[in-house]
Design a protein around this motif. Structure first.
Motif, PDB file in Angstrom:
ATOM      1  N   PRO A 178       0.913  -1.257  -0.091  1.00  0.00           N
ATOM      2  CA  PRO A 178       0.084   0.069  -0.088  1.00  0.00           C
ATOM      3  C   PRO A 178       0.608   1.366   0.089  1.00  0.00           C
ATOM      4  O   PRO A 178       0.491   2.274  -0.691  1.00  0.00           O
ATOM      5  N   LYS A 179       2.032   1.380   0.836  1.00  0.00           N
ATOM      6  CA  LYS A 179       2.783   2.676   0.920  1.00  0.00           C
ATOM      7  C   LYS A 179       3.176   3.134  -0.405  1.00  0.00           C
ATOM      8  O   LYS A 179       3.115   4.238  -0.671  1.00  0.00           O
ATOM      9  N   SER A 180       3.716   1.976  -1.237  1.00  0.00           N
ATOM     10  CA  SER A 180       4.404   2.361  -2.676  1.00  0.00           C
ATOM     11  C   SER A 180       3.123   2.761  -3.507  1.00  0.00           C
ATOM     12  O   SER A 180       3.169   3.856  -4.282  1.00  0.00           O
ATOM     13  N   HIS A 181       1.801   2.260  -3.568  1.00  0.00           N
ATOM     14  CA  HIS A 181       0.718   2.630  -4.083  1.00  0.00           C
ATOM     15  C   HIS A 181       0.209   4.110  -3.908  1.00  0.00           C
ATOM     16  O   HIS A 181       0.026   4.888  -4.824  1.00  0.00           O
ATOM     17  N   PHE A 182       0.343   4.251  -2.392  1.00  0.00           N
ATOM     18  CA  PHE A 182       0.090   5.625  -1.865  1.00  0.00           C
ATOM     19  C   PHE A 182       1.018   6.643  -2.503  1.00  0.00           C
ATOM     20  O   PHE A 182       0.394   7.725  -3.099  1.00  0.00           O
ATOM     21  N   GLN A 183       2.211   6.353  -2.642  1.00  0.00           N
ATOM     22  CA  GLN A 183       3.369   7.422  -3.160  1.00  0.00           C
ATOM     23  C   GLN A 183       3.115   7.596  -4.729  1.00  0.00           C
ATOM     24  O   GLN A 183       3.032   8.759  -5.067  1.00  0.00           O
ATOM     25  N   SER A 184       2.823   6.611  -5.396  1.00  0.00           N
ATOM     26  CA  SER A 184       2.606   6.718  -6.826  1.00  0.00           C
ATOM     27  C   SER A 184       1.279   7.496  -7.003  1.00  0.00           C
ATOM     28  O   SER A 184       1.183   8.408  -7.918  1.00  0.00           O
ATOM     29  N   PHE A 185       0.237   7.242  -6.256  1.00  0.00           N
ATOM     30  CA  PHE A 185      -1.081   8.144  -6.319  1.00  0.00           C
ATOM     31  C   PHE A 185      -0.725   9.597  -6.222  1.00  0.00           C
ATOM     32  O   PHE A 185      -0.981  10.306  -6.819  1.00  0.00           O
ATOM     33  N   ILE A 186       0.220   9.823  -5.104  1.00  0.00           N
ATOM     34  CA  ILE A 186       0.299  11.222  -4.751  1.00  0.00           C
ATOM     35  C   ILE A 186       1.093  12.039  -5.952  1.00  0.00           C
ATOM     36  O   ILE A 186       0.662  13.024  -6.195  1.00  0.00           O
ATOM     37  N   ARG A 187       2.239  11.183  -6.516  1.00  0.00           N
ATOM     38  CA  ARG A 187       2.823  11.669  -7.408  1.00  0.00           C
ATOM     39  C   ARG A 187       1.939  12.180  -8.621  1.00  0.00           C
ATOM     40  O   ARG A 187       1.870  13.465  -9.337  1.00  0.00           O
ATOM     41  N   GLU A 188       1.045  11.265  -8.944  1.00  0.00           N
ATOM     42  CA  GLU A 188       0.087  11.200 -10.214  1.00  0.00           C
ATOM     43  C   GLU A 188      -0.565  12.709 -10.025  1.00  0.00           C
ATOM     44  O   GLU A 188      -1.104  13.242 -10.776  1.00  0.00           O
ATOM     45  N   GLU A 189      -1.324  12.623  -8.594  1.00  0.00           N
ATOM     46  CA  GLU A 189      -2.395  13.621  -8.295  1.00  0.00           C
ATOM     47  C   GLU A 189      -1.511  15.160  -8.421  1.00  0.00           C
ATOM     48  O   GLU A 189      -2.273  16.054  -8.859  1.00  0.00           O
ATOM     49  N   VAL A 190      -0.295  15.022  -7.924  1.00  0.00           N
ATOM     50  CA  VAL A 190       0.229  16.478  -7.848  1.00  0.00           C
ATOM     51  C   VAL A 190       0.743  16.675  -9.363  1.00  0.00           C
ATOM     52  O   VAL A 190       0.243  18.070  -9.680  1.00  0.00           O
ATOM     53  N   LYS A 191       1.217  15.915  -9.993  1.00  0.00           N
ATOM     54  CA  LYS A 191       1.515  16.220 -11.484  1.00  0.00           C
ATOM     55  C   LYS A 191       0.133  16.574 -11.930  1.00  0.00           C
ATOM     56  O   LYS A 191       0.297  17.619 -13.087  1.00  0.00           O
TER      57      LYS A 191
ATOM     58  N   LYS B 162      -5.981  -7.589   5.620  1.00  0.00           N
ATOM     59  CA  LYS B 162      -5.047  -6.441   5.088  1.00  0.00           C
ATOM     60  C   LYS B 162      -5.359  -4.993   4.867  1.00  0.00           C
ATOM     61  O   LYS B 162      -4.726  -4.348   4.184  1.00  0.00           O
ATOM     62  N   ALA B 163      -6.387  -4.712   5.584  1.00  0.00           N
ATOM     63  CA  ALA B 163      -6.851  -3.296   5.677  1.00  0.00           C
ATOM     64  C   ALA B 163      -5.744  -2.550   6.487  1.00  0.00           C
ATOM     65  O   ALA B 163      -5.117  -2.969   7.554  1.00  0.00           O
ATOM     66  N   ILE B 164      -5.713  -1.196   6.098  1.00  0.00           N
ATOM     67  CA  ILE B 164      -4.554  -0.360   6.666  1.00  0.00           C
ATOM     68  C   ILE B 164      -4.675   0.098   8.022  1.00  0.00           C
ATOM     69  O   ILE B 164      -5.976   0.916   7.860  1.00  0.00           O
ATOM     70  N   CYS B 165      -4.047   0.144   8.882  1.00  0.00           N
ATOM     71  CA  CYS B 165      -4.119   1.006  10.268  1.00  0.00           C
ATOM     72  C   CYS B 165      -4.305   2.631   9.799  1.00  0.00           C
ATOM     73  O   CYS B 165      -3.324   3.011   8.895  1.00  0.00           O
TER      74      CYS B 165
END
Length: 1595
Positions: free
Chosen positions: A1316-1329, A1462-1465
């Motif tokens: 999930p962390k990797s996915h979150f980071q990729s998502f943030i990069r796309e959103e910012v872009k 596997k839900a994230i805290c």
């Protein structure tokens, strides 16, 4: 010509003559009217006073004293009247200071003759002038009446009726030359009375709308001026103890009365069913104010409609102008009673139906007796011309008057539309009417409610299947609702509400309520009477069989009463169910002409207009969970998110709850037509602008409820229902009024136990509502001794009930004060009896009204101290509260829901606080970095950084403190205050530590670059000197561009060739070679060349057995032989996660090295290798009992990771080489040098040359600074405005889930679930872009331009300051340059070293200033032209990019995943011990590969459902013993660190995901959703839209 025509003509002529006579008088009257209005601070303007303004909570509405100034009279009168205080007509006026001083100006008594003073003619100088006379109370009433809008007039007349005052019947219009009949104002008045049945002597109670009343009417009038008060005579006749008609001897009366002349008032005598009644039947009494000789119109109408005429006559002679009129009245065949104040004749019948009564010298009792006898005789007098009954509506038939409801268009249209609807109900059985016209709210709705309650308490071993079954059944009910036809009745309602103007719709609603009351009142009254009789019979019966039969009949009657009740609330309930069925089906009903989503807006408009909204359906005992939030949502959209205080009330049925609320706030809760409140209703009370600051609220939301122990629920009522209602209402209210009626100890005890238990539940869920006990109908509230004893008894009872409730709730409480803050002295109010005497003629008790006002003040005081809630929070609170009530474990469920909601809010604030700190530190870091690069700082200390952050830190701590103290959920928040203070402290320390580390890296990088920078500076200076020398030889050719260009080209090539010779040749990078060498140095050698490629595929593998050495297990009861451990699917997944996490960290490490500025170094590979080794060692330590990694796993992983980062290293190294390769560097600078060369040739001064050099060197630092500053500002803007990145972590995850649903990419889902962390980071990069691309021209470029202007301004300021300093100290260019760079040291990376070696001889600093100021704008312009979406990211270092700034902020949180699904805290802190891991909504375990042991059946259950079941699980692959899900914590390890609460609120999202990707999931896990894990059929109904909507609804 017949006699009738002649009479009519004469009448018309007389009216004309009278009008002519009055016109002259009218001018004087008009002035008087205007003067009255001015004194009352009113404008002579129709409809100036609006009901909506009067009903607001104002400072005036809290005044309770009986005196005020003339300007305040109107407000005081209205406030008292709204509270049903009949003393509204006796408000004393406070005299102004000047008037008080007049007494001192009177002559001394010793200087004046007593006889002259007392009996002589008074000097005009001492006479009170008419303009100083007090305003007549009836002038106040009529002035308000004339200025009021239609709704306020109706409210006034209704309240006057409740005060048992006479009502205006015919009113001369002061704005027009007409007489008005305000029929509209009578429409909401109900009249109740009792009569004695002549046959069996039983007392019969009756109730009727007043405008439907048919009674005899006695009309009183006078001619000329008489000594006796006609109104007073009437009062003694009707009610000796109350002044129904205002008269000259009433308190506050004055000799001047302007607005009452010509007004006809009406009042009714209503018998009480006793032998003391003045009259045995109802009688209407009308009173014409003023001289009847001047009011022909009124006389004509009233004498025609009267049953009996009563004339008060002075001593007249035959020539008097009134003689002719009296003669005609006498000749009329209708009974006439003449009262003669100047005659002492006894009661005498002077003719058939003609009586005279002398008043002179007689006592009032004798007069009243004779007059009553005369009226009784007259009413029994047979006359064909005398109408036996008078009916209000018949007055409207007269053509000479204006009827209010006809000439006001909105009122007339509203009535017509309402009549059109009610006409549809005619000739229908009232008990069947809802079934016919409102089909959605009957059996279908009740079935749905029952199934919903069952849904929250599933039974059996397969809870998911049980839930699915119930939901399927509920959907079928909704389908039936959706298919049912919408009646024409509802169509007409929706059409009118949707199309009419606001005022017209309000009139329409009023009319509809009036007409429905009229339509249902008779049947309801009959059913109520039957019910009461049956109830009375039960209490008298001893035979159990008969009692049982009567009870069954009582239940049937109760059902009929419920079925026959038909009001606005039922219409809105139907619309609510239409909305809910459409919402469930996601489409309009076929015959609904408007979009169903607009229906809540109609109800919201009704609430804003002052109509109550049903919150809990009293018939179904259920809150419509889609409808109510939708209406509140529309309310928020229309009003804004207002701050609201919730006031609720509880008490037994018919205890006066609604009456009290209506009196207190002027509300419209039902108290009439035999209908009591069912369920719960809410109504808004607006706070005036003046009071908003004092109260800190915009509205009070008043919640009225049905009575506890309701008789109408006999046979079906349970204690559970009362407990549920009490818990709901008390949980919703900030303050709850507990209404106790009478002094029955049994009833009181029952209610108090319910109330105490509800408050105890609130304590357990950390809510702290307040309460006030209102004890009504207390005989002597003024006796302090009595009330003190009552308070002590109440306290004892409350403490006793607390102990009993504590046993039920398993709570430790000994007394009521342990449960809630309660002061028996302040929080108990004793109310006098409502009526001052015996109804129906008794007026409300003024003491009761004062008690209401006192309670209102207490409530407002409580409001001012409360934090209340925002409307959005109320909307969520209602849903959470009701959902918890549906759950068997209310406290556990509601506490969990409350804590989730509150914690989510806290997390949002925490995100703001931490971002505030991080943003401040970014600014500090940037300034310090500039100073480091400029050589101004050579060391960084944590203490210094902390001091610089202290200002923002103090501000954040203040915000935190205010949030925890002032938030409405402070009792819940307090449990996290300490931990969040520690979190903030830790985050601050981390930010400081990280910043120090970054700045130390900058220091190291600066020192490492010194040699490169020194060599570059040496080359630059050498080039400049050589160019200068060449230019001196070509001065005579300065204007020949061709020669200059040729000579410079030749010179440049030679210089560059020399630089090439002195520059060592660079070598191509070989990352793989360096990696193998590093691995070799670490004894990680390998010989198989294929390993190089194999390692790169390590990311794609799903089975890692070849890399793992499993361990032999210790012997135990479950493993007696000590078998070798076997890798489970979980283990493979964990290894895969380890690999991806390690790769991610390694990539981040490489990016942080800033290779683009520093160049590549083999040490980076060594550091990376060490990082990977540390990660593997740490992982092995935790898994050592099960397995360890084989040696080549490390080398393969290093190779694989280096393969992925190789591109980054190569790319950044190329950038470094391009920037630092001397040949390439000077190739880029060629144009600049040629420009300087030209200037040398042209004989430019040293100041010009050095000025241009400085400007050229400033370009890059300015550009770099602008990009960095804009990146920080853009990150801040995105954090505030970007929907997905603003708010807390839950909000970010919701946006990610929506995006995943839209893309439908199974691979992306797997990354999200397993990494999930990797996915979150990729998502943030796309959103910012995307944000930067979308907003570049509107936001990013303007920010860059603004900052560029600021930089230009700072540079110019630095130029001016440097010049001032140089001139002041007679300095040279060196001092100028030192001052200039110092001023810019924290803004730009630019120092004196950048100009080291550049000749500064003969530089005129003033000329240098001119050169700089001239050149800077063009440089700024050139930089601005290059701004683009492409240049923005490329010009920024990796760590300075907006996406990386936001990743640093948003991803510094907990990433632990639920061991089941596997839900994230969702905790915002990485280390949040001792708080357990938690997540509001879990997933389906099968997504993570959970399956039933020994089968291929994937699990299709939610964690939150499973933990409420009796099912079991095996904690690990090799577990021999299963553990019940509800005891999951006993499994230890990761399970013990989680808090998973039972909850049946399942997200449609994951049901849709499982169904949509079923095949993909089955192939991925090599298992099936079958057998035990069969997907419930209900899941397949969920669409992508449902999935996305469930995210919006619950997250």
């Amino acid at each position: 010509m017949d006699n009738n025509t002649t009479t009519k003509d004469k009448t018309e002529r007389h009216r004309a003559d009278t009008a002519k006579d009055l016109r002259t008088e009218g001018k004087d009257v008009g002035k008087e009217v205007e003067k009255i209005f001015q004194r009352l601070n009113l404008e002579v303007k129709r409809n100036k006073l609006r009901a909506s303004d009067v009903l607001q909570i104002t400072a005036n509405s809290l005044q309770s004293h009986g005196s005020c100034t003339e300007e305040e009279l109107v407000n005081m009168f209205l406030q008292k009247l709204l509270m049903m205080n009949y003393k509204a007509r006796s408000i004393s006026v406070t005299k102004h200071h000047k008037q008080k001083q007049q007494k001192a100006q009177q002559p001394s008594a010793s200087n004046v003759d007593a006889f002259s003073a007392l009996f002589g003619k008074t000097s005009t100088s001492y006479t009170r002038q008419s303009n100083t006379d007090p305003i007549h109370p009836m002038d106040v009433q009529m002035a308000v009446f004339h200025c009021a809008d239609g709704f306020l007039k109706q409210m006034m007349v209704t309240k006057l009726s409740q005060c048992r005052y006479a009502l205006p019947l015919l009113v001369p219009d002061i704005f027009r030359d007409q007489i008005e009949f305000p029929l509209w104002t009578f429409r909401e008045i109900n009249q109740s009375w009792k009569i004695i049945n002549k046959n069996n002597k039983d007392i019969i109670s009756q109730i009727q709308l007043i405008y439907k009343a048919e009674t005899p009417m006695v009309f009183f009038f006078r001619f000329g001026s008489v000594s006796s008060s006609k109104s007073e005579l009437m009062n003694k006749l009707i009610n000796e103890k109350h002044d129904t008609f205002f008269h000259r001897n009433c308190p506050g009366s004055s000799r001047t009365r302007v607005l009452m002349d010509g007004v006809v008032e009406i009042a009714w005598f209503c018998p009480s069913g006793t032998y003391d009644d003045k009259f045995t039947e109802r009688v209407a009494f009308c009173n014409l104010h003023g001289d009847a000789g001047h009011h022909d119109e009124q006389m004509h109408i009233m004498t025609k409609m009267a049953s009996v005429k009563v004339a008060v006559l002075p001593q007249l002679d035959r020539n008097d102008k009134s003689a002719e009129k009296i003669q005609k009245l006498y000749e009329d065949r209708k009974p006439l009673i003449c009262l003669l104040p100047d005659d002492d004749s006894p009661y005498t019948e002077v003719g058939i139906g003609k009586y005279k009564i002398g008043l002179k010298g007689r006592g009032q009792a004798d007069i009243s007796k004779d007059l009553r006898e005369a009226i009784t005789d007259s009413l029994s007098f047979p006359s064909s011309e005398s109408p036996s009954t008078f009916r209000l509506e018949n007055v409207a038939k007269h053509t000479d008057i204006r009827v209010d409801q006809e000439y006001v268009d909105d009122c007339r249209i509203g009535r017509e539309r309402a009549q059109e609807m009610v006409k549809l109900l005619e000739k229908k059985d009232l008990t069947k009417i809802k079934e016919l016209f409102l089909p959605c709210q009957g059996k279908l709705w009740h079935q749905w409610c029952q199934k919903n309650k069952e849904l929250h308490r599933p039974q059996g071993d397969d809870p998911e299947m049980e839930i699915s079954k119930k939901k399927t059944e509920m959907v079928k009910v909704r389908e039936l609702q959706h298919k049912s036809d919408i009646s024409k009745f509802i169509h007409l309602f929706v059409e009118q509400m949707n199309s009419g103007a606001a005022n017209e719709s309000k009139f329409f609603l009023k009319w509809l309520r009036i007409l429905l009351d009229e339509y249902t009142s008779v049947d309801l009254s009959r059913l109520r009477h039957e019910y009461d009789e049956k109830w009375s019979n039960i209490k008298l019966k001893d035979n159990l069989d008969k009692i049982e039969t009567l009870n069954l009949e009582l239940v049937e009657l109760s059902k009929k009463l419920q079925a026959a009740a038909f009001g606005l609330e039922h219409i809105l309930r139907e619309i609510g169910q239409i909305y809910e069925s459409c919402s469930s089906m996601k489409k309009n009903k076929k015959d609904l002409k408007i979009d169903y989503r607009s229906l809540p807006g109609l109800a919201a408009e009704m609430m804003i207009s002052g109509f109550p909204l049903e919150l809990m359906d009293g018939d179904a005992g259920h809150v419509p969970q889609d409808w109510v939030p939708a209406v509140l949502g529309e309310l928020i959209w229309k009003l804004g998110d207002q701050r609201v205080f919730v006031l609720s009330i509880l008490g037994i049925q018919s205890s006066g709850k609604s009456t009290m609320l209506n009196a207190m706030f002027g509300l419209q809760f039902a108290v009439s037509s035999g209908r009591c409140t069912r369920g719960a209703f809410m109504q808004l009370v607006k706070v005036s602008d003046e009071m908003k600051k004092q109260m800190n609220f915009d509205y009070i939301l008043v919640v009225d409820t049905e009575g506890l122990r309701s008789q109408e629920l006999a046979g079906t009522s349970t204690r559970h229902h009362d407990n549920e209602l009490a818990t709901f209402v008390i949980g919703l209210g900030n303050l709850t009024l507990i209404n106790i009626y009478g002094e029955n100890p049994t009833e009181m005890q029952d209610i108090l136990q319910i109330v105490v238990q509800a408050f105890m539940r609130m304590k357990e869920v950390r809510l702290s509502p307040s309460c006030v006990f209102v004890h009504q109908n207390v005989s002597d509230v003024t006796a302090e001794k009595n009330t003190m004893e009552a308070r002590r008894n109440l306290q004892k009872t409350l403490d006793k009930m607390t102990k009993l409730a504590a046993e039920d709730e398993v709570c430790n409480a000994e007394c009521f004060s342990d449960v809630i803050q309660f002061d028996v002295q302040k929080d108990v109010k004793y109310f006098a009896q409502l009526w001052e005497g015996s109804p129906p003629m008794a007026p409300p008790n003024p003491s009761y009204c004062e008690n209401v006002q006192d309670l209102k003040k207490t409530i407002i005081s409580c409001v001012s101290k409360s934090k209340g809630m925002m409307l959005t929070h109320i909307k969520d609170h209602i849903q959470n509260l009701w959902n918890a009530l549906l759950n068997e474990r209310f406290v556990f469920s509601f506490k969990n829901a409350l804590e989730i909601t509150t914690y989510r809010k806290l997390e949002t604030e925490y995100s703001k606080w931490t971002w505030s700190l991080r943003k401040a530190m970014l600014e500090i870091e940037n300034r310090l970095q500039n100073k480091i690069q400029n050589g101004a700082i050579n060391a960084v200390e944590e203490r210094d950084l902390q001091e610089k952050l202290n200002v923002k830190s103090t501000e954040v701590k203040k915000c935190m403190s205010e949030f925890f103290e002032k938030d409405s959920k402070d009792n819940i928040l307090i449990q996290w205050k300490h931990s969040f203070e520690i979190k903030i402290s830790h985050i601050q320390e981390n930010i400081v530590r990280e910043t120090k580390s970054k700045l130390n890296e900058v220091l190291q990088q600066r020192d490492l670059k010194k040699k490169i920078d020194a060599q570059r500076t040496q080359n630059e200076n050498a080039l400049l000197e050589k160019a200068k020398d060449l230019a001196l030889t070509l001065k005579h050719q300065a204007n020949n561009e061709t020669i200059l260009q040729r000579e410079f080209d030749s010179f440049w090539e030679k210089c560059v060739d020399e630089i090439k010779k002195d520059t060592p040749q660079g070598t191509d990078l070989d990352i793989l070679k360096d990696t193998i060498e590093v691995l070799g140095d670490a004894n990680e050698s390998f010989t198989d060349p294929s390993m190089k490629n194999k390692g790169c595929n390590i990311f794609m593998m799903s089975d890692y057995s070849e890399y793992v050495q499993t361990q032999k297990q210790k012997r135990s009861l479950t493993n007696p032989l000590g078998h070798i451990y076997s890798l489970s699917k979980d283990d493979h997944t964990q290894i895969k996660t380890l690999i991806s996490d390690t790769a991610e960290e390694a990539t981040k490490n490489i990016k942080s090295k800033n290779i683009a500025k520093m160049g590549y170094n083999k040490s980076y590979i060594q550091e990376l290798s060490g990082l990977i080794k540390a990660k593997l060692t740490d992982y092995e330590e935790r898994q050592k009992e099960k397995y360890v990694f084989k040696k080549h796993f490390f080398s393969d992983l290093v190779l694989a990771i280096l393969h992925t980062v190789k591109t980054i290293i190569m790319g950044e190294d190329n950038i470094f080489k391009r920037a630092n390769d001397p040949v390439q560097y000077f190739a880029r600078k060629r144009r600049e040098y040629y420009s300087i060369f030209q200037k040398y040739c042209q004989g430019a001064t040293s100041a010009t040359i050095i000025g241009e050099i400085i400007c050229n060197k400033l370009k890059e630092p300015i550009e770099q600074s602008v990009y960095k500053k804009t990146a920080r500002d853009v990150a801040d803007e995105i954090k505030a405005n970007c929907e997905s990145l603003s708010g807390n972590r839950s909000n970010l995850e919701k946006r990610i889930l929506k995006t995943l649903a839209e893309k439908k990419d199974f691979g992306a889902y797997q990354t999200y679930i397993h990494n999930p962390k990797s996915h979150f980071q990729s998502f943030i990069r796309e959103e910012v872009k995307q944000y930067i691309t979308d907003h570049f021209n509107t936001s990013v470029r303007p920010k860059m331009s603004d900052d560029l202007k600021q930089k230009e301004k700072r540079i110019i300021e630095a130029v001016n300051r440097a010049t001032e300093e140089a001139n002041k100290h007679h300095g040279d260019a060196d001092l100028w340059l030192k001052t200039f760079t110092e001023k810019l040291s924290d803004v730009l990376e630019f120092s004196e070293n950048d100009l080291k070696g550049v000749s500064r001889d003969d530089v005129d600093v003033n000329h240098l200033k001119e050169v700089m100021i001239k050149e800077i704008p063009s440089i700024i312009s050139d930089i601005g032209k290059k701004f683009s979406t492409e240049s923005f990211p490329s010009k920024l270092d990796y760590k300075d990019r907006p996406d990386e700034i936001l990743i640093e902020h948003l991803c510094k949180c907990c990433w632990v995943q639920c061991p089941f699904c596997k839900a994230i805290c969702t905790n915002t802190a990485e280390d949040h011990d001792p708080q357990p891991h938690s997540v509001p909504f879990h997933r389906i375990n099968g997504l993570n590969g959970w399956h039933y042991r020994g089968t291929e059946d994937l699990c299709a259950g939610f964690c939150t459902t499973l933990v409420s079941s009796n099912l079991s699980f095996y904690p690990s692959y090799d577990s021999k013993k299963s553990i019940k899900y509800k005891d999951y914590k006993t499994a230890g390890g990761d399970y013990a660190k989680w808090s998973i609460t039972s909850d049946f609120t399942q997200l449609s999202y994951w049901k849709w995901v499982v169904c949509r990707f079923q095949k993909d999931l089955e192939n991925y896990h090599k298992l099936k959703f079958q057998g035990h894990g069969e997907i419930p059929s209900e899941w397949r109904r969920h669409t992508k839209l449902d999935a996305i909507e469930s995210l919006d609804k619950y997250i």
